[in-house]
Design an enzyme around this catalytic site. Structure first.
Site, PDB file in Angstrom:
ATOM      1  N   LYS A  23      31.689 -12.763  11.494  1.00 51.92           N
ATOM      2  CA  LYS A  23      30.505 -13.089  11.259  1.00 51.92           C
ATOM      3  C   LYS A  23      30.533 -14.388  10.350  1.00 51.92           C
ATOM      4  CE  LYS A  23      26.483 -11.530   9.544  1.00 51.92           C
ATOM      5  NZ  LYS A  23      25.992 -12.724   8.851  1.00 51.92           N
TER       6      LYS A  23
ATOM      7  N   ASP B 200      25.958 -16.888  12.806  1.00 50.56           N
ATOM      8  CA  ASP B 200      24.581 -16.250  12.349  1.00 50.56           C
ATOM      9  C   ASP B 200      23.767 -17.363  11.787  1.00 50.56           C
ATOM     10  OD1 ASP B 200      22.561 -14.676  11.635  1.00 50.56           O
ATOM     11  OD2 ASP B 200      23.662 -13.577   9.877  1.00 50.56           O
TER      12      ASP B 200
ATOM     13  N   LYS C  89      20.570 -18.160  13.018  1.00 53.34           N
ATOM     14  CA  LYS C  89      19.163 -18.021  12.924  1.00 53.34           C
ATOM     15  C   LYS C  89      18.021 -19.254  13.252  1.00 53.34           C
ATOM     16  CE  LYS C  89      19.303 -13.675  10.178  1.00 53.34           C
ATOM     17  NZ  LYS C  89      20.811 -13.742   9.492  1.00 53.34           N
TER      18      LYS C  89
ATOM     19  N   ASP D 102      12.772 -23.813  15.682  1.00 53.88           N
ATOM     20  CA  ASP D 102      12.362 -24.850  15.477  1.00 53.88           C
ATOM     21  C   ASP D 102      11.695 -25.316  16.830  1.00 53.88           C
ATOM     22  OD1 ASP D 102      11.737 -27.685  14.888  1.00 53.88           O
ATOM     23  OD2 ASP D 102      13.492 -27.518  13.658  1.00 53.88           O
TER      24      ASP D 102
ATOM     25  N   THR E 126      14.694  -7.805   8.187  1.00 51.01           N
ATOM     26  CA  THR E 126      14.769  -6.386   7.497  1.00 51.01           C
ATOM     27  C   THR E 126      14.102  -6.417   6.175  1.00 51.01           C
ATOM     28  OG1 THR E 126      16.999  -6.662   6.955  1.00 51.01           O
ATOM     29  CG2 THR E 126      16.458  -5.051   8.878  1.00 51.01           C
TER      30      THR E 126
ATOM     31  N   ARG F 177      30.221  -5.811   3.046  1.00 43.44           N
ATOM     32  CA  ARG F 177      30.596  -5.238   1.637  1.00 43.44           C
ATOM     33  C   ARG F 177      31.718  -4.070   1.546  1.00 43.44           C
ATOM     34  NH1 ARG F 177      25.040  -6.310  -1.271  1.00 43.44           N
ATOM     35  NH2 ARG F 177      24.373  -5.811   1.021  1.00 43.44           N
TER      36      ARG F 177
HETATM   37  O1  C5P Z   1      27.336  -6.470   2.954  1.00 44.50           O
HETATM   38  P1  C5P Z   1      26.404  -5.980   4.212  1.00 44.50           P
HETATM   39  O2  C5P Z   1      27.106  -4.949   4.996  1.00 44.50           O
HETATM   40  O3  C5P Z   1      25.199  -5.437   3.540  1.00 44.50           O
HETATM   41  O4  C5P Z   1      26.154  -7.258   4.935  1.00 44.50           O
HETATM   42  C1  C5P Z   1      25.379  -7.316   6.114  1.00 44.50           C
HETATM   43  C2  C5P Z   1      25.374  -8.734   6.661  1.00 44.50           C
HETATM   44  O5  C5P Z   1      24.345  -8.632   7.695  1.00 44.50           O
HETATM   45  C3  C5P Z   1      24.981  -9.921   5.805  1.00 44.50           C
HETATM   46  O6  C5P Z   1      25.763 -10.877   6.084  1.00 44.50           O
HETATM   47  C4  C5P Z   1      23.547  -9.927   5.956  1.00 44.50           C
HETATM   48  O7  C5P Z   1      23.053 -11.070   5.861  1.00 44.50           O
HETATM   49  C5  C5P Z   1      23.664  -9.755   7.175  1.00 44.50           C
HETATM   50  N1  C5P Z   1      22.061  -9.028   8.137  1.00 44.50           N
HETATM   51  C6  C5P Z   1      21.387  -8.039   7.331  1.00 44.50           C
HETATM   52  N2  C5P Z   1      20.368  -7.561   7.868  1.00 44.50           N
HETATM   53  C7  C5P Z   1      19.637  -8.237   8.783  1.00 44.50           C
HETATM   54  C8  C5P Z   1      20.263  -9.595   9.291  1.00 44.50           C
HETATM   55  C9  C5P Z   1      21.591  -9.720   8.802  1.00 44.50           C
HETATM   56  O8  C5P Z   1      22.074  -7.324   6.715  1.00 44.50           O
HETATM   57  N3  C5P Z   1      18.541  -7.954   9.289  1.00 44.50           N
END
Ligand code: C5P
Length: 233
Positions: free
Chosen positions: A32, A59, A61, A64, A119, A211
């Protein structure tokens, strides 16, 4: 295949991305690319990662007026990504326009996924800042239904909502779910997390893992553990 593990490449520059991807010598994970990397490295990073053989979820998003989103999606379709997204709050007309823009002359297109409520938005901020007074679960399901009505392929949601989204929008409507951690890893700023195994049980179609993989001592081992738990491979 409509189920996979997607690694969130949350790095702020190209060198770090390639240093990370070079570790994967015997597999090409679905990745992603988010706003941070795209805005710092531009469309060229998408082309370079695609050339290395990875599937890409772009990603960005979009949100507009329908005409602007349609024209922007047309540009993104030329980047040959596999999945991209927009905000369902842009309305059904905006989502339909996006789909038109994204569809290439030969009828092919990347998967198009909607963000319902972020979220980071909770009931209180939705009511006070956005003046939306309905329960947040109802709003999320309504936006998912709108996305389906517009012809989109699915939504980004919590793994914990995946079963409910499938119940409302059908089994084929995709759920792309961040908020996934390998057992024992730090939760960080995510509020509600599941393991890849639980996400599979609840019915996620794609898990997005950042992560737990990028911050692991051995990212390849962590990725393979996610794949094993989520896909049973
Ligand atoms: O490090 P982690 O596993 O928390 O990363 C989750 C990824 O998913 C990040 O790139 C974050 O921006 C994205 N994301 C999220 N929650 C959402 C939409 C996207 O954590 N509702």
């Amino acid at each position: 295949m409509n189920k996979d593990v997607i690694i969130a490449l949350d790095f702020d520059n190209k060198e770090k991305v390639f240093e990370f991807l070079d570790k994967f010598t015997d597999c090409k994970p679905f990745v992603k690319i988010g706003m941070e990397l795209y805005y710092s490295a531009g469309p060229e990073i998408v082309r370079e990662i695609k050339k290395r053989g990875h599937k890409i979820f772009l990603d960005l998003k979009l949100h507009d007026i329908p005409n602007t989103v349609k024209k922007s999606m047309k540009v993104l379709s030329e980047l040959d990504v596999d999945m991209t997204n927009l905000h369902a709050s842009g309305t059904i007309n905006m989502m339909k326009a996006a789909l038109e823009g994204l569809t290439r002359a030969d009828g092919t297109r990347p998967l198009l996924i909607a963000v319902t409520q972020l979220t980071s938005t909770d009931q209180e901020s939705m009511e006070n800042d956005l003046l939306i007074k309905e329960p947040i679960d109802k709003v999320v399901m309504h936006y998912a239904s709108n996305a389906k009505l517009a012809g989109l392929d699915g939504v980004v949601c919590s793994p914990l909502e995946a079963g409910k989204v499938h119940g409302v929008c059908g089994e084929k409507f995709l759920t792309v779910t961040p908020g996934v951690r390998l057992a024992g890893d730090a939760v960080g700023d995510q509020k509600r997390v599941t393991t890849p195994a639980l996400a599979r049980e609840i019915g996620s179609d794609y898990i997005v893992v950042g992560r737990s993989i990028t911050g692991a001592v051995d990212p390849v081992v962590a990725y393979k553990q996610c794949v094993k738990e989520f896909l049973g491979e």
